[in-house]
Each structure stands twice: as C-alpha cells, then as structure tokens.
Motif scaffolding. Sequence first.
Motif, PDB file in Angstrom:
ATOM      1  N   SER A   1      11.340 -10.313  -7.780  1.00 18.31           N
ATOM      2  CA  SER A   1      12.022 -10.143  -6.495  1.00 18.31           C
ATOM      3  C   SER A   1      13.441 -10.663  -6.476  1.00 18.31           C
ATOM      4  O   SER A   1      13.959 -10.905  -5.408  1.00 18.31           O
ATOM      5  CB  SER A   1      11.226 -10.756  -5.354  1.00 18.31           C
TER       6      SER A   1
ATOM      7  N   LEU B   1       8.319  -4.398  -0.228  1.00 19.69           N
ATOM      8  CA  LEU B   1       7.685  -4.634  -1.528  1.00 19.69           C
ATOM      9  C   LEU B   1       7.711  -6.124  -1.872  1.00 19.69           C
ATOM     10  O   LEU B   1       6.733  -6.678  -2.365  1.00 19.69           O
ATOM     11  CB  LEU B   1       8.404  -3.833  -2.607  1.00 19.69           C
ATOM     12  N   ASP B   2       8.835  -6.782  -1.579  1.00 17.17           N
ATOM     13  CA  ASP B   2       8.922  -8.231  -1.785  1.00 17.17           C
ATOM     14  C   ASP B   2       7.868  -8.959  -0.976  1.00 17.17           C
ATOM     15  O   ASP B   2       7.355  -9.988  -1.391  1.00 17.17           O
ATOM     16  CB  ASP B   2      10.289  -8.755  -1.335  1.00 17.17           C
ATOM     17  N   LEU B   3       7.594  -8.432   0.215  1.00 11.84           N
ATOM     18  CA  LEU B   3       6.621  -9.090   1.081  1.00 11.84           C
ATOM     19  C   LEU B   3       5.195  -8.713   0.706  1.00 11.84           C
ATOM     20  O   LEU B   3       4.257  -9.136   1.361  1.00 11.84           O
ATOM     21  CB  LEU B   3       6.894  -8.726   2.546  1.00 11.84           C
ATOM     22  N   GLY B   4       5.034  -7.863  -0.303  1.00 12.01           N
ATOM     23  CA  GLY B   4       3.698  -7.635  -0.832  1.00 12.01           C
ATOM     24  C   GLY B   4       3.064  -6.305  -0.486  1.00 12.01           C
ATOM     25  O   GLY B   4       1.938  -6.064  -0.872  1.00 12.01           O
ATOM     26  N   ALA B   5       3.748  -5.424   0.244  1.00 18.64           N
ATOM     27  CA  ALA B   5       3.169  -4.101   0.540  1.00 18.64           C
ATOM     28  C   ALA B   5       3.803  -3.074  -0.394  1.00 18.64           C
ATOM     29  O   ALA B   5       5.024  -2.959  -0.452  1.00 18.64           O
ATOM     30  CB  ALA B   5       3.396  -3.719   1.990  1.00 18.64           C
ATOM     31  N   PHE B   6       2.976  -2.328  -1.092  1.00 18.51           N
ATOM     32  CA  PHE B   6       3.493  -1.451  -2.135  1.00 18.51           C
ATOM     33  C   PHE B   6       3.961  -0.101  -1.605  1.00 18.51           C
ATOM     34  O   PHE B   6       4.842   0.514  -2.156  1.00 18.51           O
ATOM     35  CB  PHE B   6       2.400  -1.184  -3.182  1.00 18.51           C
ATOM     36  N   THR B   7       3.305   0.372  -0.574  1.00 24.08           N
ATOM     37  CA  THR B   7       3.454   1.776  -0.217  1.00 24.08           C
ATOM     38  C   THR B   7       4.800   2.162   0.404  1.00 24.08           C
ATOM     39  O   THR B   7       5.345   3.200   0.037  1.00 24.08           O
ATOM     40  CB  THR B   7       2.290   2.194   0.697  1.00 24.08           C
TER      41      THR B   7
ATOM     42  N   LEU C   1       7.684   3.921  -1.536  1.00 25.32           N
ATOM     43  CA  LEU C   1       7.541   5.306  -1.975  1.00 25.32           C
ATOM     44  C   LEU C   1       7.861   6.277  -0.848  1.00 25.32           C
ATOM     45  O   LEU C   1       8.389   7.355  -1.090  1.00 25.32           O
ATOM     46  CB  LEU C   1       6.142   5.532  -2.523  1.00 25.32           C
ATOM     47  N   TYR C   2       7.562   5.876   0.380  1.00 25.46           N
ATOM     48  CA  TYR C   2       7.935   6.718   1.521  1.00 25.46           C
ATOM     49  C   TYR C   2       9.454   6.774   1.658  1.00 25.46           C
ATOM     50  O   TYR C   2      10.019   7.837   1.881  1.00 25.46           O
ATOM     51  CB  TYR C   2       7.317   6.170   2.814  1.00 25.46           C
TER      52      TYR C   2
ATOM     53  N   GLU D   1      11.064   8.846  -0.959  1.00 22.25           N
ATOM     54  CA  GLU D   1      10.867  10.276  -0.727  1.00 22.25           C
ATOM     55  C   GLU D   1      11.985  10.815   0.177  1.00 22.25           C
ATOM     56  O   GLU D   1      12.538  11.892  -0.066  1.00 22.25           O
ATOM     57  CB  GLU D   1       9.499  10.466  -0.072  1.00 22.25           C
TER      58      GLU D   1
ATOM     59  N   ARG E   1      11.140  10.319  10.660  1.00 26.26           N
ATOM     60  CA  ARG E   1      10.690   9.380   9.630  1.00 26.26           C
ATOM     61  C   ARG E   1      10.973   7.946  10.046  1.00 26.26           C
ATOM     62  O   ARG E   1      10.203   7.041   9.745  1.00 26.26           O
ATOM     63  CB  ARG E   1      11.393   9.679   8.298  1.00 26.26           C
TER      64      ARG E   1
ATOM     65  N   LEU F   1       4.610   2.360  10.994  1.00 25.56           N
ATOM     66  CA  LEU F   1       3.839   1.904   9.833  1.00 25.56           C
ATOM     67  C   LEU F   1       4.046   0.424   9.554  1.00 25.56           C
ATOM     68  O   LEU F   1       3.107  -0.291   9.243  1.00 25.56           O
ATOM     69  CB  LEU F   1       4.238   2.719   8.598  1.00 25.56           C
TER      70      LEU F   1
ATOM     71  N   GLN G   1       0.154   6.886  -1.169  1.00 29.70           N
ATOM     72  CA  GLN G   1       1.604   6.908  -1.395  1.00 29.70           C
ATOM     73  C   GLN G   1       2.137   8.315  -1.603  1.00 29.70           C
ATOM     74  O   GLN G   1       3.277   8.497  -2.009  1.00 29.70           O
ATOM     75  CB  GLN G   1       1.948   6.029  -2.591  1.00 29.70           C
TER      76      GLN G   1
ATOM     77  N   SER H   1       5.337 -10.782  -6.351  1.00 25.98           N
ATOM     78  CA  SER H   1       6.739 -10.865  -5.951  1.00 25.98           C
ATOM     79  C   SER H   1       7.183 -12.313  -5.778  1.00 25.98           C
ATOM     80  O   SER H   1       8.364 -12.581  -5.646  1.00 25.98           O
ATOM     81  CB  SER H   1       6.991 -10.064  -4.674  1.00 25.98           C
TER      82      SER H   1
ATOM     83  N   TYR I   1      -1.139  -3.191   3.576  1.00 28.41           N
ATOM     84  CA  TYR I   1      -0.650  -4.391   4.239  1.00 28.41           C
ATOM     85  C   TYR I   1       0.240  -5.246   3.355  1.00 28.41           C
ATOM     86  O   TYR I   1       0.042  -5.309   2.145  1.00 28.41           O
ATOM     87  CB  TYR I   1      -1.822  -5.252   4.702  1.00 28.41           C
ATOM     88  N   PRO I   2       1.222  -5.928   3.980  1.00 27.75           N
ATOM     89  CA  PRO I   2       1.972  -6.938   3.230  1.00 27.75           C
ATOM     90  C   PRO I   2       1.110  -8.163   2.961  1.00 27.75           C
ATOM     91  O   PRO I   2       0.033  -8.308   3.549  1.00 27.75           O
ATOM     92  CB  PRO I   2       3.135  -7.302   4.165  1.00 27.75           C
ATOM     93  N   ARG I   3       1.602  -9.026   2.105  1.00 28.61           N
ATOM     94  CA  ARG I   3       0.851 -10.218   1.736  1.00 28.61           C
ATOM     95  C   ARG I   3       1.023 -11.304   2.796  1.00 28.61           C
ATOM     96  O   ARG I   3       2.113 -11.480   3.340  1.00 28.61           O
ATOM     97  CB  ARG I   3       1.364 -10.727   0.391  1.00 28.61           C
TER      98      ARG I   3
END
Lengths: 387, 324
Positions: A37, A139-145, A148-149, A152, A201, A208, B42, B220, B290-292
């Motif tokens: 990160s 992503l840094d906070l741990g959510a992966f998805t 990718l949105y 896109e 979006r 989301l 995704q 992360s 969800y985030p961590r």
Amino acid sequence: MTRPIFSDTKGDFYSINFEKGARENTIILNMGPQHPSTHGVLRILLELDGEYIVRAEPVLGYLHRMHEKMGEVKTVGQYMANMGRVDYLHAMAWNWAWAGAAERLAGIEVPERAEYLRIIATELNRIASHQVWWGAYILDLGAFTPILYSFEDREKILDMLQMMSGARLTFSYFRLGGVANDVPPVFFDRLREFIPYMRNRLNMYHALVTGNMILKQRIEGIGVMDVDACNRYGATGPMCRGSGIAHDTRRAEPYGLYDRFDFNIPVYHEGCCMARYMVRLDEIEESLKILEQAVAAIPEGPVLPAKPLKFNAKLPAGEAYYAVEGGRGKIGVWVASDGGKTPYRIKLRAPGFSNLSIFSELAEGTLIADSIAILGSLDLVIPEVDR
Amino acid sequence: MNEFSLWTVFTLVVGLVAILAFIAGNAMALVWMERKVAGFIQRRPGPNQLGPAGVLQSVADAVKLLFKQILKPSNADSIIFFLAPILSFFPVALLFMPLPFSPFFTAYSPNLGLLLILAFSGINVLAVLLAGWSSNNKYSLYGAARGVSQSVAYEIPLLLAVLAIAFQHGTLNLSEIVEQQGGWPWQWNVFTQPLAFLIYFISIFGETNRSPFDLPEAESELTAGFHTEYSGMGFALFFLAEYANMVLVCCVATALFLGGWKGPFLDGFWWFLAKAYGLLFIMMWVRWTYPRARFDMLLNLNWKWLLPLGALNLLATAFVMKLF
C-alpha cells in the motif's frame, strides 16, 4: 507540529528520531519501499508501540528521475515528453503546466478550439485519476472489488484520450501554442454518451462503497487535518478542500478558459479521510459538468496558432510561472530562461510532495491500519513526489 | 463406543483417508470456486484457460507450489518454522472425523463430538503464533499477535452460540443433534435459535481469518501477515488449512443449525454438502465485497456485542428449557 523526542540532538528529522534506533518497548518497522500500500516505492519508517504509531517518517528518493535537471538540458519541445511522466495519473495537467509556462514566457496566443480541447483532455484525465485513486484506496482498506469497477470505467476514458493523443497513460498531447492534433468527429459522440454513463456509475460507487458501515468506521474522523495544518504544509487540492478551504487554482488563478465555465468547488469541513474521499468523488461530478459545457460550446477552428513555437525554439530571456489544478492539487511550473537553447532553470511544484509532508503529523498516535487509511487519502503518485 | 474392536479401527482409518482426500479435493474445488465467484462479482471471467471453465487451474497451482523452492529466512528458528505449517494443517484432518455427512458417512461418532471440534480448532491459533514468532520478521510477528488475540476473542461467542444448541438438544453428539431436527427449513435450529446462528456466523469469519476479519494476513497493512516468509509447500499447507477450516466451520454450522443431511425429500449427504457450500458461497461473497475491519472495531464488536448477546441467548435458552 512534530515534536522532536531527543531535543538535544541536532540534525534532520531522521537523525533526530530514527538514527538512534528503537527506544524501550518500541519497534521500528520499515514500511516500503516494497509494500502493497505504498503505491510505488515510498518508504516509511514507523516506530511502533504495539500497533500504535509513535513516530512516522516518509523517506524519499527511490524514484528520483531528475525531471527538473532534465528541463535544463532539453529544448522546450523535448521537455514536454517528461511532463507525462511526472504524474502519470494526471499527465494532462502537467502537460498544461509546462505548455502554459512556456507560452507565458514566449507570449503565444492559443486558439480557442485548442483551449477547449485542453479543458476536455484535462478534465477527462482528472476523472480517470480520481477513479484510480478511488479503487486503490478501497483496495488499501481491504476491499478487492471496487478497483475493477473503476478500471472498467477508466477504460472508456482511456479510449477517448487515445483518440485525442494516441497514448493511454503518459500523454504528450499539448504543444506550445495548442494541442498536437484535432480529435476525430466520433470523439464527441463517445463523450456525450460517456457523461450520463459516468453519472450513473458514480451513483453506483456511492451505493456500493460510500455507505458501507465498515468503510465509514475506518475513515470517518481519521487523519483529521485542520486549516492551520493545511497552511503550514501548503496542502492543496482535495486535501485542503476536505479541510474547509475552498481553494481551487481553476477559480483562484483562472487559466485557460475556465472562467467561462460554471462549476462548483466541493468543500467539506471535517478534514478527515472521509471528507477527502467525498471531495474527490464530488469532483468527478463537477468535471462531468465542465465536460458537458465544453462539448456544447466548442467552436470550429485550428488547434495550433498560425506560427506555432518550434520544437527546438529558444525561449526569450526572462521568468514565468504557471499554475494549474491537478487531481492532487496545485501544480506549478516556474521557468527561467537566459535566451539560450535550453531553459536556464526549471522548478516543478508537485502537490504530492507537500501533501505527503503532513503524513508524519497525521499518523502520530494512530493504529497501523489508520496510517494506511491516511496514506491512501493523500493520493500519492511517487514519481511526482520525488520528481 | 467403549469396546475397542477391529471394526472401529478399520472405520477410523478408512474415515481418515477419505477425509484427507475430501479436504484436498475440497480445497482444490474451493480455490476454483473462490476465483470464479470473485470473477463473477468483479465482472471478469476468472480462470478459463486450463480445462473446462478453468477447473484445472487449481491443479496447476498445486503443482507450482509443490515444485517451488522453500526459503527460510536466515535467522529463523528452523524447527518451529517448519513445524508451524504442519501443525496448522493436521488438526483440521482430525476435526472432520465427527462430522455427520449422513448416517452412513460418519467416520467416528463420539458423544462429545462437538467438544472435540471446539478443543482441536484452537490448535490452529498455535500454528499462527509459531509461524509468526519463528519467521524473524516484524510483519509476521504483528500478524501472529493479531491472530492470537482475535482467535481468543472469537472463540468465546462461538462457544456460547454452540452451547445454546447443545442445551436445547441435551447432547454434544453432532449426529444426534441432526437427528432431532426435521427436514423442512422451519424445523431447523436456525429458526429456534436465530441469534445463536448469527453470532456463530459472524464468529467464524474471525475464527477462520477471512475478510472482513482477515487481520492476521491483512495484505495491505502487513504484506502477508504471519505467512509472509513462507513459500512453496509451507505456504500451501497454510492455504490448505485455511480452506479446510472454512469447510469445517460451514459443515458444523450445517449440522448444528441447518438440519445436516436432512432435506424435504431424499435425505442424504448431498443435502449436507449443498447447505455447506451455500454457506461457503456467502463467506466468499462477503470477502469480495467488504473492506477490512480495523482491529479495535473487531474486538469491540466481539466483546461489546457478540459476547453479551451470546450470554443472554444462553440464559434465555436455559430459561425456556426449564419452563417447558
């Protein structure tokens, strides 16, 4: 204000705080230069008491590419290619800063259509930059998805920017006096389709992620930065607008044709990571507004002046400063010329550098997880910090 | 089960072998499923090159992990460093023994089956601690410290939730608990004990180190947490143990709350597996959405909400049991 802990020692922050090693009950942890990160090669020294951060110090220099020095050995046209590489996420703004500074010194007028194309390119790029930030931050906070949105959607912007400039990341679209080339007619159709699509979006992004309970607890009230801290460190862009300072270079020092456009400057007063998050997402909406107006108002005409500045032109002796609003804050280019083949001196003001300086102060006393949230909210691009 | 006959030994051995095959096969299937679910969420295809719909991707991964060089950090404690992954995997194999997949597919049905599972699932934490301690890496150490405090915290609400079920049925034998539930959804324990199910389901995220409670790994923040320094089979065993643990907690949930092998028609192990996989899908869904959570949030949720609620639920169950 950062308080030196060994106040009797002389030297810089590093030698005062870290050179002597850990104190009793603390651990010194090297975060980076290779770390998931730190987004590139930022190194952060952390002194930890359990999970709490006692001191934090960013260490720079792992991506120093001598952009300022290169300006002194390249001609004005050659140096344009460097600009897309200083901040690869908002390359168009850096393009503009350099083109603007050189034009101001040489006294060149830019045709109106080129001005509009500059605004369209910069605002599209700003949206793309914020999208990357949004995805990477979550992503840094741990959510992966989410990343990718956002990628896109960013793909659609990159397609449009490719139509304009031929490149997809390190653009060199601007020329001294205008832009490299006109856009194909299909470009405006794509742009008109994109604006409502992106609004949709953006609502999806909020639905989301923004309302998520875990996210709110992770970033609301974390890394609070007051107006005073902004002033002391020279924080600009979403950093200062998240702390209640309504400063935007597009309004404060209007350049290009921004004074013709109707857009708001999103300001939040909390000063926390959530405020900066909201500022950036709101800025996407404002950029869409600008794009809408630009598409409606763009005139026909040439995109370069009748006698454009040549690639290896000599700048007249003198100094010029030009500032633009980048995705991360105020970008400034100061150029001094003695009338020679290449500029005499160049100074680049990168917003990321000032914004990163606050990190030590914000991270003190927080948990490791919070420091990641704070670091992400600074929206760093390391080549810009190191230059 | 007091008499120790040859038949018992035979069923135990066959059961263990079958379970090991089940775990390995399941881990392969789950890794593939996890990637496909992630791909679906995704909006990308996921693995689709190796075999039909990419099912052989996990095999290729397993082969890669088998052949990869195992590296040991220079100052690591050799014995503990290599012991930790083994220790994390082997208890899991034992834990599958008392699971009643169907009346026939039960390797070993002791009267204290539930207790066996709760006792041995704690060993996994020891493996995390040893791995983090022996790696000679600060990130690993932080991961281990987080793992221990998290597991200690989440085992108590888990226990309280499970205890309420044991109260209700008057037994710790998983097969009997399933027997006492009916085939239709409203005859399952999830309807008589919804709060216990909720507590159990939240706790298993913490127990198996899955997102949003994947703090011991937290890539992360801590790069890879307690298994930062592991490569090749060392890493593969941790990976296998994680997925085996996921299957285990979902299987236990199926037996305790969702009526086990019983369904509206055609009772059998297929119902058990379908329900367990349904829960696994939800766990994956949560992970990719969800985030961590931050560490204090996680502990607050546990000590301030799950623990008192679990205790209250237990009291209420006891009260109702006494009354009727």
